[in-house]
Scaffold this active site. Structure first.
Site, PDB file in Angstrom:
ATOM      1  CB  SER A 170      -0.962  -0.028   1.192  1.00  0.00           C
ATOM      2  OG  SER A 170      -1.908   1.015   1.102  1.00  0.00           O
ATOM      3  CB  THR A 171       1.228   4.145   2.278  1.00  0.00           C
ATOM      4  OG1 THR A 171      -0.188   4.282   2.361  1.00  0.00           O
ATOM      5  CG2 THR A 171       1.876   5.514   2.230  1.00  0.00           C
ATOM      6  CG  HIS A 196      -4.240  -1.056  -0.774  1.00  0.00           C
ATOM      7  ND1 HIS A 196      -3.912  -1.018   0.563  1.00  0.00           N
ATOM      8  CD2 HIS A 196      -4.777  -2.285  -0.992  1.00  0.00           C
ATOM      9  CE1 HIS A 196      -4.236  -2.172   1.129  1.00  0.00           C
ATOM     10  NE2 HIS A 196      -4.753  -2.954   0.200  1.00  0.00           N
ATOM     11  CG  MET A 289      -2.149   3.569   6.738  1.00  0.00           C
ATOM     12  SD  MET A 289      -2.565   5.288   6.302  1.00  0.00           S
ATOM     13  CE  MET A 289      -3.458   5.070   4.766  1.00  0.00           C
ATOM     14  CG  ASP A 292      -5.635  -5.717   2.689  1.00  0.00           C
ATOM     15  OD1 ASP A 292      -6.208  -6.791   2.982  1.00  0.00           O
ATOM     16  OD2 ASP A 292      -5.573  -5.271   1.528  1.00  0.00           O
TER      17      ASP A 292
END
Length: 355
Positions: A170-171, A196, A289, A292
Site C-alpha cells: 500500500s503506502t 492499493h 498503511m 490488510d
C-alpha cells in the site's frame, strides 16, 4: 496531549485550498498552518512555518508540482501527499511523483470535485497522518537506487519447490515493488500483486513496471493464464484471486465489497493461494498503511508457505508488514534491497532462504 501534525496545503484552486483546510482542520490531530496558491509562495511558507506534511497539487502556475517536489526532496526532504487528477496523464505524473519520493496521493475527480473530496475526507486525513510518520529519503539516495536497478541474469536452476509468489503493498509500495521486481530475473515463477490504488493508476503502473523489469508485467485479466516470467497486478477496481482451471494457474477477477477496507484486497489474494498451492507459495508483505493481508498471511504460513516481510527500517510506512509480523505470519523480515535475493534463493532449485 500529543503535538498536532502541521500541514501546509499547496494548490492553485482557492476552492480546493478551502476544502482541504476544512477537511483536515476537522481532525483534532491536525493543524493546517497555511495554504499556498503556487510553489513560490509555498517555498517561503515552508521556511517560515516548518510544516510536518505538505499536500501538493500537480498542475500549478509558475512551477508545476513535480518540479517543486524535486526541489523539496533535494533541499529539504519531507513528507508530501500529492493531490492528482483521475486521468491517464494524472496517473503517469503521480507515479513519477511517488518515484521521486512523495509518500502517497489522493486522486481528485475532475467532476463534482466538492462532493467527491468530501467523500474522501477520511482517506485524506488518514494519508496525511501516515505521511507524518513516514520515513523520507533524500532524492539523491532514491536516484542512486534507481541507477543500481539493472536487468539480472536468469535463474540458473529454476524449478525449485516455490512456484507462486504473492505480494501485498500500500503506502510506499510503488517504490518497494519497483525495487524488488527490477532486481528479479526473467524466469521467476509467476508473481501476483495487490497494490492499493485506483483503476486508472494500476493500468499505468503495470505499463511503467513492464518497461523497468526483466519479467513481463500485466494488469491482470479474468482467466488470464499465469506463466513463469510474468507479473500480474490486480486492477484497482476488482479483487484478484489465484485459481486453477484445466490444470493451469489463472487469475480470477472478482467484483465485490471492500475486504479489510480495500478493493483490491491483499487478504483476498493471499487467502486464494491457501486453497491452491500454499506449500509452493512465497508471501511478501511490503510497505503499507493498515492491516490488510495480516490474517491471510498467517493462514498461508500455517498452510506451508514461506513468508517474507519488509523490515521496519526500509519501509516508508511500517503498517502492513508490522501487523503481519506481530501476528506471527512472517518467517523473516528483510531490507527492501535484499528481498529480490531472498526470492531468488527460494525459487532456485539448489537454493534456500538465506539466514
Amino acid at each position: 496531549m500529543a503535538q498536532k501534525i502541521k500541514v501546509l496545503i499547496v494548490d492553485d484552486s482557492a476552492l480546493i485550498r478551502q476544502m482541504l483546510t476544512s477537511i483536515l482542520s476537522n481532525d483534532p490531530a491536525i493543524e493546517v498552518v497555511g495554504a499556498a496558491p503556487d510553489a513560490l509562495k509555498a517555498r517561503e511558507m515552508i521556511k517560515r512555518l516548518n510544516p510536518d506534511v505538505v499536500t501538493l497539487d500537480i498542475e500549478m502556475p509558475k512551477m508545476n508540482g513535480i518540479d517543486f517536489l524535486r526541489k523539496i526532496m533535494t533541499l529539504r526532504p519531507m513528507p508530501v501527499v500529492m493531490i492528482s487528477t483521475l486521468t491517464q496523464n494524472g496517473a503517469n505524473i503521480t507515479l513519477q511523483a511517488l518515484e521521486i519520493g512523495a509518500v502517497d496521493f489522493v486522486a481528485k475527480p475532475q467532476q463534482d470535485v466538492q462532493r467527491n473530496l468530501e467523500d474522501k475526507a477520511k482517506e485524506i486525513t488518514d494519508k496525511v497522518k501516515a505521511a507524518a510518520g513516514a520515513r523520507i529519503r533524500p532524492l539523491e539516495e532514491i536516484d542512486s537506487d534507481h541507477a543500481a536497478q539493472n536487468k539480472v541474469a536468469p535463474l540458473v536452476n529454476s524449478g525449485g519447490d516455490k512456484n507462486i509468489v504473492v505480494f501485498g503493498a500500500s503506502t510506499g509500495g510503488v517504490e518497494a515493488i519497483r525495487t524488488v521486481l527490477s532486481r528479479l530475473p526473467s524466469n521467476m515463477p509467476p508473481i501476483f500483486i495487490v497494490q492499493h490504488m485506483p483503476k486508472q493508476f494500476t493500468t499505468t503502473f503495470a505499463k511503467r513496471l513492464d518497461k523497468l523489469c526483466a519479467m513481463d508485467v500485466h494488469e491482470a485479466e479474468d482467466y488470464m493464464v499465469a506463466k513463469a516470467g510474468h507479473v500480474y497486478l490486480a486492477p484497482g477496481d476488482k479483487h484478484l484471486r489465484v485459481a486453477r482451471s484445466k490444470g493451469e494457474l489463472v487469475c480470477r477477477l472478482v467484483d465485490g465489497n471492500p475486504v479489510s477496507g480495500h478493493i483490491p484486497s491483499v487478504d483476498v489474494l493471499f487467502d486464494s493461494v491457501c486453497h491452491v498451492s500454499p506449500t509452493e507459495t512465497i508471501g511478501v508483505m511490503l510497505s503499507g498503511m493498515g492491516r490488510d493481508g495480516a490474517e491471510s498471511m498467517l493462514k498461508l504460513k500455517q498452510a506451508g508457505a514461506y513468508n517474507v516481510g519488509q523490515d521496519e527500517a526500509s519501509c516508508v510506512v511500517y503498517g502492513m508488514p508490522k501487523a503481519a509480523f506481530e501476528r506471527g505470519a512472517v518467517h523473516k523480515q528483510v531490507d527492501i534491497k535484499k528481498i529480490a535475493d531472498e526470492l531468488i534463493s527460494l525459487c532456485d532449485s539448489n537454493g534456500e532462504a538465506s539466514e
